[in-house]
Design an enzyme around this catalytic site. Sequence first.
Site, PDB file in Angstrom:
ATOM      1  N   ASP A   1       9.283   2.915  -0.156  1.00  0.00           N
ATOM      2  CA  ASP A   1       8.227   3.567   0.617  1.00  0.00           C
ATOM      3  C   ASP A   1       8.415   3.150   2.068  1.00  0.00           C
ATOM      4  OD1 ASP A   1       6.027   4.562   1.833  1.00  0.00           O
ATOM      5  OD2 ASP A   1       4.559   3.641   0.483  1.00  0.00           O
TER       6      ASP A   1
ATOM      7  N   LYS B   1       4.377   8.770   9.182  1.00  0.00           N
ATOM      8  CA  LYS B   1       4.128   8.104  10.467  1.00  0.00           C
ATOM      9  C   LYS B   1       5.145   8.538  11.544  1.00  0.00           C
ATOM     10  CE  LYS B   1       1.067   4.777   8.441  1.00  0.00           C
ATOM     11  NZ  LYS B   1       1.103   4.098   7.161  1.00  0.00           N
TER      12      LYS B   1
ATOM     13  N   TYR C   1       0.850  -1.190   0.000  1.00  0.00           N
ATOM     14  CA  TYR C   1       0.000   0.000   0.000  1.00  0.00           C
ATOM     15  C   TYR C   1       0.884   1.237   0.000  1.00  0.00           C
ATOM     16  CZ  TYR C   1      -3.455   3.449   1.622  1.00  0.00           C
ATOM     17  OH  TYR C   1      -4.277   4.548   1.741  1.00  0.00           O
TER      18      TYR C   1
END
Length: 422
Positions: free
Chosen positions: A231, A259, A138
Amino acid sequence: MNWFERASAVIPGGVHSPVRAFKAVGGDPPFIASGSGARVTTADGRELIDFIASWGALIHGHAHPAVVEAITEAAARGTSFGIPTTAEVELAEMITDMVPSVDVVRLVNSGTEATASAIRLARAATGRAGIIKFAGCYHGHADPFLVQAGSGLATFGTPSSPGVPAGTAADTRVADYNDLASVQAHLEDSDVAAVIVEPVAGNMGCIPPAAGFLTGLRELCDQFDAVLIFDEVMTGFRVGPQSAQGRYGVTPDLTTLGKVIAGGTPGAAYGGREDLMRMIAPDGPVYQAGTLSGNPLVTAAGLATLRWLKANDDLYDRFEDAGRLIEHRLGNALEAAGLPGIVQAVGGMVGVFLGVDRATTWSDVADLDPNLFNRFFHGALRRGVLLPPSPFEAWFLMESHLDSTLDIALTALEESIAEAAS
Ligand SMILES: *Cc1c(COP(=O)(O)O)cnc(C)c1O
Protein backbone atom coordinates in the site's frame (compact mmCIF):
# COMPACT_ATOMS: atom_id res chain seq x y z
CA MET A 1 -21.79 31.20 15.25
CA ASN A 2 -18.20 30.63 14.20
CA TRP A 3 -17.34 28.32 11.30
CA PHE A 4 -16.69 25.29 13.50
CA GLU A 5 -20.08 25.70 15.23
CA ARG A 6 -21.78 26.05 11.86
CA ALA A 7 -19.90 23.00 10.60
CA SER A 8 -20.73 20.92 13.68
CA ALA A 9 -24.44 21.64 13.25
CA VAL A 10 -24.56 19.95 9.85
CA ILE A 11 -21.49 17.67 9.57
CA PRO A 12 -20.51 14.82 11.96
CA GLY A 13 -17.94 16.37 14.31
CA GLY A 14 -17.83 19.38 12.00
CA VAL A 15 -15.45 17.58 9.65
CA HIS A 16 -15.48 15.29 6.62
CA SER A 17 -12.63 13.10 7.95
CA PRO A 18 -12.20 12.46 11.69
CA VAL A 19 -8.64 13.50 12.48
CA ARG A 20 -9.32 17.02 11.16
CA ALA A 21 -11.49 17.68 14.21
CA PHE A 22 -8.53 18.16 16.63
CA LYS A 23 -10.12 15.67 19.05
CA ALA A 24 -6.68 14.24 19.88
CA VAL A 25 -5.11 17.60 20.69
CA GLY A 26 -8.07 19.65 21.92
CA GLY A 27 -9.33 22.98 20.62
CA ASP A 28 -11.10 23.83 17.39
CA PRO A 29 -9.49 23.31 13.98
CA PRO A 30 -8.62 26.36 11.88
CA PHE A 31 -10.54 26.77 8.63
CA ILE A 32 -8.25 27.30 5.67
CA ALA A 33 -8.93 30.09 3.21
CA SER A 34 -5.97 29.51 0.92
CA GLY A 35 -2.53 28.01 0.58
CA SER A 36 0.63 29.00 -1.25
CA GLY A 37 3.88 27.03 -1.22
CA ALA A 38 4.60 25.76 2.30
CA ARG A 39 2.04 28.02 3.96
CA VAL A 40 -1.70 28.11 4.50
CA THR A 41 -3.79 31.13 5.47
CA THR A 42 -6.69 30.57 7.85
CA ALA A 43 -10.16 32.08 7.45
CA ASP A 44 -9.26 34.58 10.20
CA GLY A 45 -6.08 35.63 8.44
CA ARG A 46 -3.27 33.71 10.21
CA GLU A 47 -0.41 32.36 8.13
CA LEU A 48 0.89 28.92 9.16
CA ILE A 49 3.76 26.75 7.93
CA ASP A 50 1.94 23.54 7.01
CA PHE A 51 3.32 20.06 7.69
CA ILE A 52 -0.02 18.34 7.06
CA ALA A 53 0.40 18.93 3.32
CA SER A 54 -3.01 17.39 2.67
CA TRP A 55 -1.80 14.29 4.55
CA GLY A 56 1.01 13.82 2.10
CA ALA A 57 -0.95 14.42 -1.09
CA LEU A 58 1.05 17.59 -1.82
CA ILE A 59 4.69 17.15 -2.78
CA HIS A 60 5.79 20.53 -4.14
CA GLY A 61 3.51 22.90 -2.26
CA HIS A 62 0.08 24.50 -2.16
CA ALA A 63 -1.27 25.99 -5.39
CA HIS A 64 1.80 25.06 -7.40
CA PRO A 65 1.59 26.98 -10.69
CA ALA A 66 2.12 23.86 -12.84
CA VAL A 67 -0.81 22.10 -11.17
CA VAL A 68 -3.12 25.10 -11.07
CA GLU A 69 -2.51 25.75 -14.75
CA ALA A 70 -3.09 22.11 -15.71
CA ILE A 71 -6.35 21.91 -13.75
CA THR A 72 -7.59 25.23 -15.11
CA GLU A 73 -6.93 24.21 -18.70
CA ALA A 74 -8.56 20.81 -18.17
CA ALA A 75 -11.63 22.33 -16.48
CA ALA A 76 -12.19 24.62 -19.45
CA ARG A 77 -12.38 21.53 -21.68
CA GLY A 78 -14.95 19.78 -19.48
CA THR A 79 -14.86 18.36 -15.95
CA SER A 80 -16.13 14.82 -16.54
CA PHE A 81 -17.11 12.62 -19.46
CA GLY A 82 -17.39 9.03 -18.29
CA ILE A 83 -15.83 7.94 -21.57
CA PRO A 84 -12.10 7.62 -22.28
CA THR A 85 -9.76 10.62 -22.46
CA THR A 86 -6.13 10.70 -23.61
CA ALA A 87 -4.83 12.06 -20.29
CA GLU A 88 -5.91 8.83 -18.53
CA VAL A 89 -3.64 6.87 -20.85
CA GLU A 90 -0.75 9.26 -20.32
CA LEU A 91 -1.06 9.05 -16.53
CA ALA A 92 -1.31 5.25 -16.65
CA GLU A 93 1.80 5.13 -18.87
CA MET A 94 3.68 7.41 -16.51
CA ILE A 95 2.80 5.20 -13.51
CA THR A 96 3.65 1.90 -15.22
CA ASP A 97 6.90 3.48 -16.41
CA MET A 98 7.99 4.62 -12.95
CA VAL A 99 6.69 2.01 -10.49
CA PRO A 100 8.58 -1.30 -10.88
CA SER A 101 5.75 -3.73 -9.97
CA VAL A 102 3.06 -2.02 -12.02
CA ASP A 103 2.58 -3.46 -15.54
CA VAL A 104 -1.09 -2.57 -15.76
CA VAL A 105 -2.98 0.00 -13.71
CA ARG A 106 -6.57 1.07 -12.99
CA LEU A 107 -7.36 4.60 -11.82
CA VAL A 108 -9.85 5.04 -8.96
CA ASN A 109 -10.99 7.93 -6.76
CA SER A 110 -9.48 7.32 -3.33
CA GLY A 111 -6.90 5.23 -1.51
CA THR A 112 -9.74 3.42 0.22
CA GLU A 113 -11.12 2.35 -3.14
CA ALA A 114 -7.67 1.26 -4.33
CA THR A 115 -6.98 -1.02 -1.35
CA ALA A 116 -10.51 -2.48 -1.31
CA SER A 117 -10.18 -3.29 -5.02
CA ALA A 118 -6.72 -4.81 -4.60
CA ILE A 119 -7.99 -7.10 -1.84
CA ARG A 120 -10.94 -8.23 -3.97
CA LEU A 121 -8.54 -9.04 -6.80
CA ALA A 122 -6.17 -10.96 -4.49
CA ARG A 123 -9.09 -12.97 -3.12
CA ALA A 124 -10.32 -13.72 -6.62
CA ALA A 125 -6.85 -14.77 -7.80
CA THR A 126 -6.19 -17.10 -4.86
CA GLY A 127 -9.71 -18.32 -4.11
CA ARG A 128 -9.02 -17.56 -0.42
CA ALA A 129 -10.60 -15.09 1.97
CA GLY A 130 -7.97 -14.36 4.64
CA ILE A 131 -5.84 -11.23 4.65
CA ILE A 132 -2.96 -10.18 6.88
CA LYS A 133 -2.49 -6.56 7.86
CA PHE A 134 -0.18 -5.01 10.43
CA ALA A 135 -1.13 -3.33 13.69
CA GLY A 136 -0.81 0.42 13.24
CA CYS A 137 -0.98 0.33 9.44
CA TYR A 138 -3.90 2.11 7.82
CA HIS A 139 -5.37 1.13 4.48
CA GLY A 140 -8.43 3.34 4.24
CA HIS A 141 -11.83 2.74 5.77
CA ALA A 142 -13.16 -0.31 3.89
CA ASP A 143 -14.58 -3.02 6.18
CA PRO A 144 -11.73 -5.59 5.92
CA PHE A 145 -9.18 -3.05 7.21
CA LEU A 146 -11.10 -1.71 10.22
CA VAL A 147 -9.85 -4.46 12.43
CA GLN A 148 -7.56 -4.53 15.43
CA ALA A 149 -5.56 -7.36 16.89
CA GLY A 150 -7.24 -9.87 19.11
CA SER A 151 -5.08 -11.26 21.91
CA GLY A 152 -2.58 -13.80 20.70
CA LEU A 153 -1.61 -14.84 17.22
CA ALA A 154 -4.31 -17.43 16.70
CA THR A 155 -7.14 -15.10 17.68
CA PHE A 156 -9.52 -13.96 14.99
CA GLY A 157 -9.61 -10.24 14.26
CA THR A 158 -12.30 -8.20 15.94
CA PRO A 159 -13.92 -5.15 14.34
CA SER A 160 -12.65 -1.78 15.55
CA SER A 161 -15.76 0.02 14.31
CA PRO A 162 -19.41 -0.82 14.84
CA GLY A 163 -20.98 -1.69 11.52
CA VAL A 164 -18.17 -3.98 10.39
CA PRO A 165 -19.67 -7.49 10.26
CA ALA A 166 -17.91 -9.94 12.58
CA GLY A 167 -17.56 -12.32 9.63
CA THR A 168 -15.63 -9.72 7.65
CA ALA A 169 -13.35 -8.92 10.55
CA ALA A 170 -12.72 -12.61 11.15
CA ASP A 171 -11.01 -12.87 7.75
CA THR A 172 -8.46 -10.22 8.75
CA ARG A 173 -5.40 -11.27 10.75
CA VAL A 174 -3.27 -8.65 12.43
CA ALA A 175 0.51 -9.14 12.49
CA ASP A 176 3.24 -6.97 14.03
CA TYR A 177 5.16 -4.57 11.82
CA ASN A 178 8.83 -5.52 11.43
CA ASP A 179 8.11 -8.98 12.88
CA LEU A 180 8.25 -11.71 10.23
CA ALA A 181 7.52 -14.48 12.73
CA SER A 182 4.09 -12.99 13.43
CA VAL A 183 3.35 -13.09 9.68
CA GLN A 184 4.57 -16.63 9.26
CA ALA A 185 2.39 -17.81 12.15
CA HIS A 186 -0.75 -16.43 10.47
CA LEU A 187 0.26 -17.89 7.09
CA GLU A 188 0.70 -21.33 8.63
CA ASP A 189 -2.51 -21.00 10.59
CA SER A 190 -5.00 -20.06 7.86
CA ASP A 191 -5.65 -19.68 4.14
CA VAL A 192 -4.37 -16.23 3.33
CA ALA A 193 -5.11 -14.45 0.04
CA ALA A 194 -2.90 -11.43 0.64
CA VAL A 195 -0.48 -9.66 2.92
CA ILE A 196 -0.99 -5.90 2.76
CA VAL A 197 1.66 -3.59 4.16
CA GLU A 198 2.76 0.03 4.14
CA PRO A 199 6.38 -0.46 2.98
CA VAL A 200 7.28 2.51 5.17
CA ALA A 201 4.65 2.74 7.91
CA GLY A 202 3.21 6.25 7.89
CA ASN A 203 -0.01 5.97 9.82
CA MET A 204 1.63 5.39 13.21
CA GLY A 205 4.15 8.19 12.83
CA CYS A 206 6.93 7.27 10.42
CA ILE A 207 8.41 3.81 10.98
CA PRO A 208 10.86 2.48 8.40
CA PRO A 209 10.99 -1.21 7.52
CA ALA A 210 13.75 -3.04 9.39
CA ALA A 211 16.52 -4.53 7.23
CA GLY A 212 15.17 -7.72 5.66
CA PHE A 213 11.53 -7.14 6.60
CA LEU A 214 10.19 -6.40 3.12
CA THR A 215 12.38 -9.08 1.51
CA GLY A 216 11.14 -11.52 4.14
CA LEU A 217 7.52 -10.67 3.31
CA ARG A 218 8.25 -11.31 -0.36
CA GLU A 219 9.73 -14.73 0.47
CA LEU A 220 6.89 -15.70 2.80
CA CYS A 221 4.25 -14.71 0.24
CA ASP A 222 6.04 -16.79 -2.41
CA GLN A 223 6.27 -19.74 -0.04
CA PHE A 224 2.56 -19.63 0.86
CA ASP A 225 1.25 -18.47 -2.57
CA ALA A 226 -0.20 -15.31 -1.06
CA VAL A 227 -0.41 -12.02 -2.96
CA LEU A 228 1.94 -9.33 -1.61
CA ILE A 229 0.31 -5.89 -1.71
CA PHE A 230 2.35 -2.76 -1.04
CA ASP A 231 0.00 0.00 0.00
CA GLU A 232 1.97 2.93 -1.38
CA VAL A 233 -0.89 5.43 -1.14
CA MET A 234 1.37 7.48 1.13
CA THR A 235 4.87 6.39 0.07
CA GLY A 236 4.22 6.40 -3.69
CA PHE A 237 6.45 9.04 -5.36
CA ARG A 238 7.20 10.43 -1.88
CA VAL A 239 10.09 8.28 -0.66
CA GLY A 240 11.75 7.93 -4.05
CA PRO A 241 11.14 8.25 -7.80
CA GLN A 242 10.17 4.57 -7.99
CA SER A 243 8.31 4.73 -4.68
CA ALA A 244 9.23 2.51 -1.69
CA GLN A 245 9.47 -0.64 -3.82
CA GLY A 246 12.27 0.92 -5.88
CA ARG A 247 13.98 2.35 -2.84
CA TYR A 248 14.08 -0.99 -1.01
CA GLY A 249 14.38 -3.21 -4.08
CA VAL A 250 11.41 -5.46 -3.29
CA THR A 251 8.70 -6.00 -5.91
CA PRO A 252 5.17 -6.68 -4.68
CA ASP A 253 2.46 -8.37 -6.77
CA LEU A 254 0.03 -5.47 -6.43
CA THR A 255 0.54 -1.83 -5.51
CA THR A 256 -1.94 0.81 -4.39
CA LEU A 257 -1.22 4.48 -5.02
CA GLY A 258 -2.99 7.73 -4.17
CA LYS A 259 -2.15 11.09 -2.60
CA VAL A 260 0.88 12.35 -4.65
CA ILE A 261 -0.20 10.72 -7.93
CA ALA A 262 -3.31 12.89 -7.99
CA GLY A 263 -1.51 16.16 -7.19
CA GLY A 264 -3.95 17.17 -4.44
CA THR A 265 -7.15 16.08 -6.18
CA PRO A 266 -9.30 13.01 -5.36
CA GLY A 267 -7.54 10.32 -7.34
CA ALA A 268 -5.79 7.01 -6.67
CA ALA A 269 -4.83 3.80 -8.46
CA TYR A 270 -4.08 0.14 -8.08
CA GLY A 271 -1.94 -1.93 -10.36
CA GLY A 272 0.60 -4.69 -10.59
CA ARG A 273 1.45 -7.93 -12.33
CA GLU A 274 -0.13 -8.25 -15.74
CA ASP A 275 -1.71 -11.69 -15.15
CA LEU A 276 -3.42 -10.41 -11.99
CA MET A 277 -4.57 -7.09 -13.41
CA ARG A 278 -6.03 -8.77 -16.52
CA MET A 279 -8.53 -10.42 -14.18
CA ILE A 280 -10.19 -7.00 -13.74
CA ALA A 281 -13.38 -6.29 -15.74
CA PRO A 282 -13.79 -6.01 -18.65
CA ASP A 283 -10.62 -8.05 -19.38
CA GLY A 284 -11.69 -10.54 -16.71
CA PRO A 285 -14.43 -11.37 -14.23
CA VAL A 286 -13.43 -9.28 -11.17
CA TYR A 287 -15.79 -6.31 -11.08
CA GLN A 288 -14.64 -2.80 -10.22
CA ALA A 289 -15.91 0.45 -11.72
CA GLY A 290 -16.23 4.20 -11.13
CA THR A 291 -18.31 7.01 -12.66
CA LEU A 292 -15.60 9.59 -11.99
CA SER A 293 -12.53 7.33 -12.26
CA GLY A 294 -9.80 8.88 -14.40
CA ASN A 295 -11.48 12.24 -14.01
CA PRO A 296 -9.93 14.95 -16.24
CA LEU A 297 -9.14 17.31 -13.33
CA VAL A 298 -7.40 14.46 -11.48
CA THR A 299 -5.39 13.26 -14.46
CA ALA A 300 -4.34 16.84 -15.26
CA ALA A 301 -3.15 17.44 -11.69
CA GLY A 302 -1.51 14.01 -11.49
CA LEU A 303 0.33 14.35 -14.78
CA ALA A 304 1.51 17.86 -13.95
CA THR A 305 2.83 16.60 -10.60
CA LEU A 306 4.57 13.48 -11.92
CA ARG A 307 6.10 15.42 -14.83
CA TRP A 308 7.38 18.03 -12.40
CA LEU A 309 8.87 15.27 -10.20
CA LYS A 310 10.56 13.69 -13.19
CA ALA A 311 12.16 17.01 -14.10
CA ASN A 312 13.14 17.72 -10.47
CA ASP A 313 14.15 14.32 -9.16
CA ASP A 314 16.94 15.80 -7.04
CA LEU A 315 14.02 16.52 -4.72
CA TYR A 316 14.40 13.06 -3.20
CA ASP A 317 18.01 13.73 -2.13
CA ARG A 318 16.95 17.11 -0.79
CA PHE A 319 14.21 15.39 1.26
CA GLU A 320 16.85 13.02 2.71
CA ASP A 321 19.08 15.95 3.67
CA ALA A 322 16.12 17.74 5.25
CA GLY A 323 15.21 14.55 7.10
CA ARG A 324 18.71 14.25 8.59
CA LEU A 325 18.59 17.93 9.63
CA ILE A 326 15.19 17.47 11.30
CA GLU A 327 16.38 14.34 13.12
CA HIS A 328 19.50 16.19 14.29
CA ARG A 329 17.89 19.41 15.44
CA LEU A 330 14.76 17.99 17.06
CA GLY A 331 16.77 15.10 18.53
CA ASN A 332 19.10 17.63 20.17
CA ALA A 333 16.15 19.68 21.39
CA LEU A 334 14.65 16.59 23.04
CA GLU A 335 17.95 15.77 24.68
CA ALA A 336 18.41 19.33 25.91
CA ALA A 337 14.90 19.23 27.37
CA GLY A 338 15.62 15.91 29.08
CA LEU A 339 12.79 14.22 27.22
CA PRO A 340 12.91 10.74 25.78
CA GLY A 341 11.85 10.74 22.15
CA ILE A 342 12.56 9.43 18.67
CA VAL A 343 12.77 11.42 15.45
CA GLN A 344 13.01 9.42 12.23
CA ALA A 345 12.52 10.55 8.65
CA VAL A 346 12.30 8.62 5.39
CA GLY A 347 12.16 10.69 2.22
CA GLY A 348 9.48 13.30 2.71
CA MET A 349 7.92 11.54 5.72
CA VAL A 350 8.84 12.50 9.29
CA GLY A 351 7.95 10.71 12.54
CA VAL A 352 8.36 12.52 15.85
CA PHE A 353 7.56 10.33 18.84
CA LEU A 354 7.63 12.16 22.16
CA GLY A 355 8.25 10.20 25.34
CA VAL A 356 9.28 6.83 23.86
CA ASP A 357 12.76 5.31 23.35
CA ARG A 358 12.07 3.22 20.29
CA ALA A 359 9.62 3.24 17.40
CA THR A 360 9.85 0.06 15.34
CA THR A 361 6.34 -1.39 15.67
CA TRP A 362 2.90 -0.43 16.98
CA SER A 363 3.43 -1.67 20.55
CA ASP A 364 6.46 0.65 20.90
CA VAL A 365 4.38 3.74 20.22
CA ALA A 366 0.82 2.74 21.16
CA ASP A 367 0.97 4.30 24.62
CA LEU A 368 3.02 7.41 24.09
CA ASP A 369 2.04 10.36 26.26
CA PRO A 370 -0.75 12.30 24.50
CA ASN A 371 -0.57 15.26 26.92
CA LEU A 372 3.04 15.91 26.07
CA PHE A 373 2.21 15.92 22.37
CA ASN A 374 -0.76 18.24 22.95
CA ARG A 375 1.42 20.83 24.69
CA PHE A 376 4.00 20.55 21.90
CA PHE A 377 1.34 20.76 19.16
CA HIS A 378 -0.31 23.90 20.57
CA GLY A 379 3.08 25.51 21.26
CA ALA A 380 3.99 24.96 17.62
CA LEU A 381 0.62 26.30 16.45
CA ARG A 382 1.03 29.48 18.53
CA ARG A 383 4.42 29.91 16.85
CA GLY A 384 2.89 29.56 13.38
CA VAL A 385 3.60 25.90 12.61
CA LEU A 386 0.72 23.58 11.75
CA LEU A 387 1.44 19.92 12.56
CA PRO A 388 -0.88 16.97 12.00
CA PRO A 389 -3.19 17.09 15.05
CA SER A 390 -2.35 13.64 16.43
CA PRO A 391 0.76 12.05 17.96
CA PHE A 392 0.31 9.10 15.57
CA GLU A 393 0.50 10.96 12.28
CA ALA A 394 3.56 11.48 10.12
CA TRP A 395 4.53 15.00 9.09
CA PHE A 396 5.03 15.66 5.41
CA LEU A 397 7.69 17.66 3.63
CA MET A 398 6.99 19.59 0.47
CA GLU A 399 9.57 21.04 -1.89
CA SER A 400 8.47 24.49 -0.77
CA HIS A 401 9.64 23.78 2.80
CA LEU A 402 13.21 23.40 1.60
CA ASP A 403 14.32 27.02 1.77
CA SER A 404 14.61 29.26 4.84
CA THR A 405 11.11 28.02 5.78
CA LEU A 406 12.50 24.80 7.24
CA ASP A 407 14.87 26.69 9.53
CA ILE A 408 12.07 29.00 10.71
CA ALA A 409 9.88 25.99 11.43
CA LEU A 410 12.62 24.04 13.22
CA THR A 411 13.40 27.00 15.48
CA ALA A 412 9.71 27.21 16.43
CA LEU A 413 9.59 23.45 17.01
CA GLU A 414 12.74 23.50 19.18
CA GLU A 415 11.17 26.20 21.35
CA SER A 416 7.92 24.21 21.49
CA ILE A 417 9.77 21.11 22.70
CA ALA A 418 11.51 23.06 25.45
CA GLU A 419 8.20 24.62 26.47
CA ALA A 420 6.29 21.30 26.43
CA ALA A 421 8.94 19.71 28.67
CA SER A 422 8.90 22.44 31.31
C1 LIG B 1 -4.29 7.81 3.09
C2 LIG B 1 -4.08 6.36 3.00
C3 LIG B 1 -5.09 5.49 2.55
C4 LIG B 1 -6.48 5.94 2.28
O1 LIG B 1 -6.57 6.83 1.22
P1 LIG B 1 -7.89 7.75 1.11
O2 LIG B 1 -7.67 8.48 -0.18
O3 LIG B 1 -7.89 8.60 2.33
O4 LIG B 1 -9.06 6.84 1.05
C5 LIG B 1 -4.77 4.17 2.37
N1 LIG B 1 -3.54 3.70 2.64
C6 LIG B 1 -2.56 4.49 3.10
C7 LIG B 1 -1.22 3.91 3.37
C8 LIG B 1 -2.80 5.84 3.32
O5 LIG B 1 -1.84 6.61 3.82
